[in-house]
Design a protein around this motif. Structure first.
Motif: not given
Length: 445
Positions: A307, A311, A323, A327, A357
């Motif tokens: 995750g 990112a 982003t 997320y 996320f």
């Protein structure tokens, strides 16, 4: 001053940047390890001490209260005394306090020690992020700060492993004693971590800043055309320092940024600590054994690392706003389906996506926050944003403790977290300011 800053920002990514990433990242890892240990200790303590769900919630909340106080005071101190000194001091506080948690003789004493742990943790995190932000090249700044945040996932993995291997054999006290060991790392930080160049220039310490820049350039193989500081640099006269004023966060220049950051921080801390502080206990409540619960949470924690890395890939390509919004929204969806329960496989699937996320979003938040304030109030503003978030964290564990009772408790809790994260995602998308690719001086104008 601008000449020194432009030299710093023109240095390509080099060994220095990765070394600083690891040095600050290890402090971040120890933070997460200490935070994670309490989540795994809670179900064991509940059984051993006969704690109610409300009392378990208070244990989580008291640490967040300490983090709120620590974030504000350490942010102010870092803008006054330097990033490096405060980074070291707060690391000592939370390490020693974690060891004291292993000596807790009753519920009340544990609350006191958890407050002190939180104070150190809350102070260290925004200061470390500020230091990394001020050294990262503009085009790669997002990636570096998200990678710094990824050490949090590694720290939770360490906490899960300690809990899985140590607690069943040696008791919960030993897990806390291990958490005291990072205090020894401070001696290494004092030698290896440089002070922020922007901080030094802001305080009139030009010679020190030039010396650090020259060293970084040499390490990166950059040949500077600027004469050594001793022959060309004019000594800056140190003027009286303006006092840090809370009202500056609410001037026309920064008010909108401050509001958005406070919304982001409150929502993401509320959801994260509400979910993850309770996660092992919630799974035990669903009927899983303590050992099985630790295994499941360990697997979910593993999902945090990709995750972060994903990112880090997107943040300097599609930007902070996109982003973070995506997320947070996907974390909300995952939390909703996780709350519906089901087989072990279904719970693991949605729990892993939630971790993926949610922690990726955290990486973006730590990148975005210090970017929105100038050097003189960067740690101060970041500290206040983090402190507001910690109040969300104070509320969440206690609210979950009251909501979780009854057969419909789990779905209600996760529906609530879904709503909170969706609201924050929408706020970022509609009102957030994009900072991708800009220098810190461009953003703070």
């Amino acid at each position: 001053m601008m000449e020194v800053i432009s030299r710093l920002e023109s240095v390509p990514v080099s060994r220095f940047h990765y070394k600083l990433l690891v040095l600050t990242g290890l402090g971040w890892l120890f933070d997460a390890m200490d935070t994670g240990v309490i989540a795994f200790v809670l179900p064991v303590l509940a059984s051993e001490w006969g704690l109610s769900t409300a009392q378990m919630g208070y244990i989580g909340s008291i640490g967040l209260l300490g983090m709120a106080v620590g974030a504000v005071l350490a942010g102010s101190a870092a803008d006054k005394f330097g990033r490096k000194a405060v980074f070291s001091f707060t690391l000592i506080i939370y390490s020693v306090a974690t060891g004291l948690c292993g000596l807790a003789w009753n519920y009340e004493s544990l609350l006191v020690f958890r407050f002190l742990v939180g104070f150190g943790l809350g102070g260290e995190l925004p200061v470390a992020a500020t230091l990394m932000t001020e050294y990262s090249p503009p085009g790669k700044r997002g990636r570096f700060v998200v990678l710094l945040e990824s050490f949090w996932g590694a720290g939770w993995l360490v906490a899960a492993l300690i809990s899985y291997l140590i607690i069943p054999r040696y008791g919960w006290q030993m897990a806390f004693f291990i958490g005291a060991l990072p205090a020894l790392y401070v001696f290494f930080i004092r030698l290896a971590v440089p002070e922020s160049i922007r901080y030094l220039m802001d305080k009139g310490r030009q010679a020190e800043a030039l010396e650090i820049v020259a060293k970084i350039e040499k390490e990166a193989g950059v040949i500077s055309t600027v004469q050594p500081a001793a022959t060309t640099a004019t000594k800056l006269t140190k003027t009286s320092e303006p006092k840090l004023a809370f009202k500056e966060l609410w001037t026309a220049q920064f008010a909108k940024r401050t509001i958005i950051l406070w919304i982001i921080w409150f929502g993401i801390v509320y959801s994260y600590y509400g979910i993850f502080t309770w996660l092992p206990s919630l799974m035990v409540k669903q009927g899983h054994t303590v050992i099985k619960t630790f295994e499941y949470v360990l697997l979910m924690t593993l999902a945090q690392l990709p995750g972060y890395f994903s990112a880090a890939y997107f943040i300097d390509r599609i930007g902070r706003k996109a982003t973070l919004s995506i997320y947070l929204a996907m974390s909300a969806v995952s939390a909703y389906f996780f709350g519906l329960g089901g087989s072990a496989g279904v719970v693991l699937f949605w729990g892993s996506l939630m971790s993926f996320f949610n922690l990726g979003a955290w990486g973006v938040v730590y990148t975005y926050t210090p970017e929105l304030y100038p050097t003189r109030i960067r740690a101060f503003g970041s500290g206040w944003a983090a402190a507001v978030g910690r109040f969300g964290g104070i509320l969440a564990p206690t609210i979950v403790g009251y909501m979780i009772t009854g057969p419909e408790g789990l779905p209600k809790v996760f529906t609530m977290f879904t709503g909170v994260m969706m609201v924050v995602a929408l706020a970022v998308w509609l009102f957030g300011e994009e900072t991708k690719g800009k220098t810190l001086d461009e953003i703070s104008k």
